[in-house]
Design a protein around this motif. Structure first.
Motif: not given
Length: 269
Positions: A35-39, A70-72, A77-78, A83-87
């Motif tokens: 949740e704190l990463d959403e900030n 599972e972290a996908d 959510k990002a 957000v445009g890209r995920g790694v």
């Protein structure tokens, strides 16, 4: 402007925590984006949105995590937030990584992203709710040899001067600090109010591709991460004991005496 946001997939705060061989059991059914990463994600998106339109078109926000498939869930959510890209960095050798192994992996992934183009800013949340260590931003800045501005209650970026300025809320004062870019910045939950995903982004996030890298892609030696490279060991993990039954005392004129006896009996006075 190119911003990398380091995020974590954590067990749902309301779910029961389970351990296996000293490790927290993580599953897509119970996990979520920290949740704190959403900030931190919100801060990155606002920085890009504040740029002129021509600069927005060439800017990128990348979320980066180290975890299994599972972290996908957290990465998508990002995506839903904009957000445009995920790694995602995944490798069996990463199992059992401590803070140092985690930071070494994240730093290697950021360096690989830098091979594609400069990274102007690395953002994180103030802590992960599963561990509450709050040390990853500091260790990541040290690993990358970048300035660190941590626990920011407010973040401002001057793209022309190439500086970041943060305001920290102390007990009796406000502390204003600045550093040249690139830098590592962690933001608190007072920095902003994360946006709600909209329907269009929710639908698009389902099929948006995620880059998956392993240790070979990052040029990391498996002996330096995971259990093999950990500087700490979990010796035992047991469930929290159940709370004792609540003692209800009906005050019939002796409530004060009953309270005093309870405090004395439990060595609270």
């Amino acid at each position: 402007m190119r911003i990398v946001v380091a995020v974590k997939y954590v067990p749902d705060i309301h779910a029961d925590r389970r351990f296996d061989a000293g490790r927290v059991v993580r599953s897509s059914e119970e996990g979520t984006l920290n949740e704190l990463d959403e900030n931190a994600i919100e801060a990155a998106l606002r920085i890009v949105e504040s740029l002129p339109e021509d600069e927005q078109a060439t800017s990128e926000v990348v979320v980066l995590t180290m975890a299994g498939p599972e972290a996908d869930t957290a990465i998508r959510k990002a995506f839903q937030m904009g957000v445009g890209r995920g790694v995602r960095v995944s490798d069996e050798a990463l199992a059992g990584s401590d803070y140092f192994g985690t930071v070494r992996t994240l730093a290697a992934a950021i360096r690989r992203l830098e091979q594609e183009g400069p990274v102007d800013l690395v953002l994180t949340g103030m802590a992960a709710l599963d561990g509450l260590g709050s040390v990853v931003p500091v260790l990541l800045a040290a690993e990358l040899d970048l300035p660190q501005l941590t626990l920011a209650g407010k973040l401002e970026v001057d793209t022309e001067a190439r500086t970041a300025q943060v305001t920290r809320e102390l007990d009796d004062a406000l502390e204003v600090l600045s550093a040249p870019l690139p830098a590592v910045v962690s933001v608190t939950d007072h920095a902003n109010w994360p946006r709600f995903p909209n329907f269009k982004l929710i639908m698009a996030a389902r099929t948006q591709p995620i880059d998956v890298w392993d240790l070979a892609d990052l040029g990391l030696d498996p002996a330096t991460v995971g259990d093999a490279g950990a500087r700490t060991r979990v010796l035992a993990a047991t469930p929290r004991p159940p709370r004792p039954e609540v003692e209800v005392v009906v005050d019939k004129g002796e409530g004060g005496r009953a309270l005093a006896e309870f405090l004395i009996r439990n060595d609270l006075v």
